[in-house]
Design an enzyme around this catalytic site. Structure first.
Site, PDB file in Angstrom:
ATOM      1  N   ALA A 162     182.225 124.100  11.264  1.00  0.00           N
ATOM      2  CA  ALA A 162     181.161 124.559  12.150  1.00  0.00           C
ATOM      3  C   ALA A 162     180.723 123.419  13.064  1.00  0.00           C
ATOM      4  O   ALA A 162     181.059 122.264  12.831  1.00  0.00           O
ATOM      5  CB  ALA A 162     179.985 125.038  11.316  1.00  0.00           C
ATOM      6  N   GLY A 213     184.599 127.066   8.449  1.00  0.00           N
ATOM      7  CA  GLY A 213     184.874 128.212   9.297  1.00  0.00           C
ATOM      8  C   GLY A 213     186.286 128.174   9.876  1.00  0.00           C
ATOM      9  O   GLY A 213     186.901 129.216  10.115  1.00  0.00           O
ATOM     10  N   GLU A 262     188.432 129.537   7.304  1.00  0.00           N
ATOM     11  CA  GLU A 262     188.179 130.984   7.179  1.00  0.00           C
ATOM     12  C   GLU A 262     188.957 131.761   8.237  1.00  0.00           C
ATOM     13  O   GLU A 262     189.486 132.839   7.974  1.00  0.00           O
ATOM     14  CB  GLU A 262     186.677 131.274   7.296  1.00  0.00           C
ATOM     15  CG  GLU A 262     185.910 130.795   6.066  1.00  0.00           C
ATOM     16  CD  GLU A 262     184.495 131.347   6.037  1.00  0.00           C
ATOM     17  OE1 GLU A 262     184.251 132.335   5.338  1.00  0.00           O
ATOM     18  OE2 GLU A 262     183.635 130.779   6.729  1.00  0.00           O
ATOM     19  N   GLU A 264     181.628 124.172   2.399  1.00  0.00           N
ATOM     20  CA  GLU A 264     180.256 124.647   2.684  1.00  0.00           C
ATOM     21  C   GLU A 264     179.261 124.246   1.608  1.00  0.00           C
ATOM     22  O   GLU A 264     178.105 123.937   1.895  1.00  0.00           O
ATOM     23  CB  GLU A 264     180.251 126.176   2.834  1.00  0.00           C
ATOM     24  CG  GLU A 264     180.780 126.695   4.153  1.00  0.00           C
ATOM     25  CD  GLU A 264     182.291 126.796   4.223  1.00  0.00           C
ATOM     26  OE1 GLU A 264     182.981 126.311   3.295  1.00  0.00           O
ATOM     27  OE2 GLU A 264     182.800 127.351   5.216  1.00  0.00           O
TER      28      GLU A 264
END
Ligand code: NAI
Length: 705
Positions: A63, A102, A105, A125
């Site tokens: 992120a 992310g 992901e 995270e």
């Protein structure tokens, strides 16, 4: 401006390239650009497959840290991932560098993954008090199984490309030409008719745990035991469990809710605070010289010198390790070799790497071996006369621009600077034991230390993976000065009614890995005893324990007993007797003290001392003090450090409790510090005080010096 996401074509393959330096972080423009590019490629009649790749040194590394804790603009990452996964054409992720958070992901939402062999990936995270919020856990569980997904999300560790291949997370690992390999892979998929393979449709790995949820739960509980009190790890387990019990869309919807709740919570705020505070603490106000020292000498091959040498060797530096004689240095080398052998046998270091590091450390028996070093760190006995002699000699031996540093833990660095003709190149570099492990390094300038010396010392600390924090010159600098307040309360709690096991359990319950008395047993009770003698302070219980020859683990007994060679503390009735005897001599009626009181009694006084340190200008900012405690003393990271914790508890409450403790114990040093009282009275916090000082341009530089 180059757009962060662009598309080019290799015949019928659309190659989406993310180019958003430095690490292709998933900022709003990247998410939006990627969504558009994927939708356009999917709907284009000419395109048969899509490759998602990144320019620069890494695939999307996570992120955008500047968006932390703020409301995000659309598109949401979870929607982006769903769109990628729903493509009617095969989507291949091409992974290099670090595909994290992310970024990983998105890769998991792609239909296939090709990685270069040096790539690594992970879902870190949890380290910021969060869970993967875009379906990462649910997709990872489908690709690799629920237990591997749990392990990865809970620890936040990185997985190498080869390990990911072995677990079925990536489909192919290549040694070179990542992009052309990913394109070739896409062509194979089309040629053999495999077509898109949405991760959500994979169901082969979940059956076992689905049919025996109780076994999965007990496995999760075992892993969670080490994360006592922490929200995010528990939520990681809940998220992976949802992958077993819910359809994927409901699971992802629940993950998004959990993510949002966690990101608003105190623990994630605390962890983000630490993330930013560490970077802030390590910044020097002046740029370090471009050519940093590359040759290092350490004087003193004892506990600290050996550990510091290992820290430099681990970072690739050649080190000359010097003690009073060849034999004395060899004794240090024996400990270093044993330390490496131990790491190798535990599996935490490869034999070849241990050999490489060992080869970087050259033992010497004479100080002349420091003559070509550009940085010398002194770690000889804690004795001012000895240090005077050593530094005068180093000034003769070394070049005029060699940086001379001392690892003293309690001596006055200004006094030491006075021994040198040129004190501008002299600075304290206070490492913590074991120095090859502990990340904190207090950088202690003297009155005359130059900005260049400070910047170089900080840069060198960072270069060996340490977290430097500038501390002013005072007894104990930042950390040890504060910890002394906790030790004093631990002693008092013993006098008033607690036993060592109670005191330590309270601090562990708060989240420290170890209690203060266990820690003292580990470092040796003679150390504190000698310091108290020098200061003329008297801790009746601690003194009696040490005087009875119980010096901690090294003598098999201290506050606890230790079975032969074991580090496991066992309660000892002999110590209980000493304690009860001291209480009765002092005329104290022992009482049951509850755990909450013990925690406040030990934590609030160190917060109070932190406030005094700030008042006296001995730390640059409150957040630096938090960093000291997290990296030097095991303060629970998810509580953000003592001053962040104080803000959360509410400063008026802390003031009130300190006043009560001062009254209850008759100990005036527990009276709240002026700064603390002032902030409490004005409804302010340490964080606001820090912010206001930054805004008003209050000197940060060398202010502590
Ligand atoms: P130590 O006793 O383990 O090692 C000191 C070493 O210095 C010995 O090997 C000794 O032979 C050597 N030495 C003595 N005179 C010397 C000289 N003239 N030239 C070269 N070497 C000489 O002591 P330790 O614990 O390593 O402490 C060293 C320094 O680090 C002290 O200033 C101490 O206050 C400081 N320190 C200690 C910490 C700890 O936890 N032990 C933590 C942080 C700092």
């Amino acid at each position: 401006m180059i757009p962060p996401v662009s598309v080019r074509y290799d015949a019928d393959i659309a190659i989406i390239v993310i180019n958003h330096p430095p690490v292709n972080a998933l900022s709003n423009t990247v998410r939006a650009g990627l969504l558009d590019a994927v939708e356009a490629a999917d709907s284009s009649a000419e395109v048969t497959a899509i490759v998602i790749s990144c320019a620069g040194r890494t695939f999307i590394a996570g992120a955008d840290v500047t968006e932390f804790g703020k409301p995000r603009q659309p598109p949401a990452l979870a929607d982006l991932c769903n769109t990628v996964e729903a493509c009617a054409k095969p989507v291949v992720a091409a992974l290099h560098g670090t595909a994290l958070g992310g970024g990983f992901e998105i890769a998991l939402a792609c239909h296939y993954r090709v990685a270069i062999d040096t790539a690594s990936m992970g879902l870190p995270e949890v380290k910021l008090g969060l869970i993967p919020g875009a379906g990462g856990a649910a997709r990872l569980a489908r690709l690799a199984g629920a237990r591997p997904a749990l392990a990865l999300t809970l620890k936040g560790d990185r997985l190498s490309a080869s390990a990911a291949l072995a677990q079925g997370i990536v489909d192919r690992v290549v040694g070179e030409d990542l992009l052309s390999s990913a394109i070739a892979f896409a062509r194979e998929i089309i040629a053999d008719g495999r077509g898109p393979r949405p991760t959500r449709a994979i169901d082969t790995h979940l059956a076992g745990d689905r049919s025996d949820l109780a076994a999965f739960d007990s496995h999760a509980q075992t892993l969670l035991a080490r994360y006592h009190g922490q929200d995010a790890p528990a939520q990681c387990a809940a998220s992976v469990r949802r992958a077993l019990t819910m359809d994927i869309d409901s699971a992802i919807a629940a993950d998004r809710e959990a993510f949002a709740a966690l990101s608003q919570g105190d623990q994630s705020r605390a962890l983000r605070h630490v993330f930013f505070s560490e970077r802030l603490a390590g910044k020097s106000d002046h740029a370090a010289p471009a050519d940093l020292p590359s040759r290092v000498a350490i004087l003193g091959a004892g506990t600290m010198g050996g550990g510091i040498a290992m820290a430099f060797a681990a970072a690739g530096y050649p080190v000359n390790l010097i003690d009073v004689s060849a034999q004395a240095t060899e004794a240090g080398m024996v400990r270093i070799r044993a330390n490496y052998a131990n790491s190798v046998s535990r599996g935490s270091l490869r034999e070849e790497e241990a050999q490489l590091r060992l080869a970087r450390i050259s033992p010497h028996g004479a100080r002349e071996a420091a003559h070509d070093a550009q940085l010398v760190i002194e770690a000889v006995f804690e004795d001012m006369d000895l240090k005077r002699e050593v530094f005068r000699d180093l000034e003769r031996i070394c070049a005029a621009d060699t940086i001379l540093a001392t690892n003293t833990s309690a001596l006055d660095v200004d006094q030491m600077a006075g021994f040198l003709q040129d004190p501008s190149r002299f600075v304290g570099m206070h490492f913590f034991s074991p120095a090859n492990v502990m990340k904190l390094c207090e950088i202690v300038p003297n009155q005359a230390t130059s900005e260049g010396t400070i910047a170089t010392a900080m840069a060198m600390a960072r270069a060996i993976g340490k977290v430097p924090v500038i501390a002013g010159n005072c007894d104990g600098f930042i950390g040890n000065r504060m910890v002394a307040k906790r030790s004093a309360q631990a002693e008092r709690l013993l006098q008033e009614g607690a036993l060592p096991g109670d005191v330590d359990a309270a601090i562990r319950d708060f989240g420290f890995p170890m209690g203060p008395l266990q820690t003292n047993d580990m470092s040796g009770l003679d150390v504190g005893y000698a310091i108290r003698k020098r200061r003329g302070t008297h801790f009746p219980i601690a003194d009696r324990v040490a005087e009875s020859g119980r010096l901690g683990q090294k003598t098999g007994a201290g506050y606890y007993r230790y079975a032969n060679g074991s580090r496991q503390p066992v309660d000892d009735p002999v110590v209980a007797e000493i304690i009860e005897d001291v209480s009765s001599q002092l005329g104290i009626a022992r009482r049951q003290i509850d755990r909450a009181e013990m925690i406040e009694r030990m934590i609030f006084p160190l917060i109070n001392e932190g406030a005094r340190i700030l008042e006296e200008g001995l730390a640059r900012r409150p957040s630096d003090i938090d960093v000291v405690w997290i990296y030097g003393y095991g303060f629970p990271r998810w509580r953000g450090g003592p001053l962040f914790h104080a803000d959360l508890m509410g400063l008026p409450y802390i003031v009130e409790r300190l006043e009560a403790f001062a009254w209850q114990t008759g100990d005036a040093s527990l009276e709240p510090a002026q700064l603390l009282t002032h902030l409490a009275a004005t409804g302010s916090t340490f964080a606001q005080w820090q912010e206001a000082r930054i805004l008003s341009g209050h000197a940060i530089a060398g202010e502590a010096a």
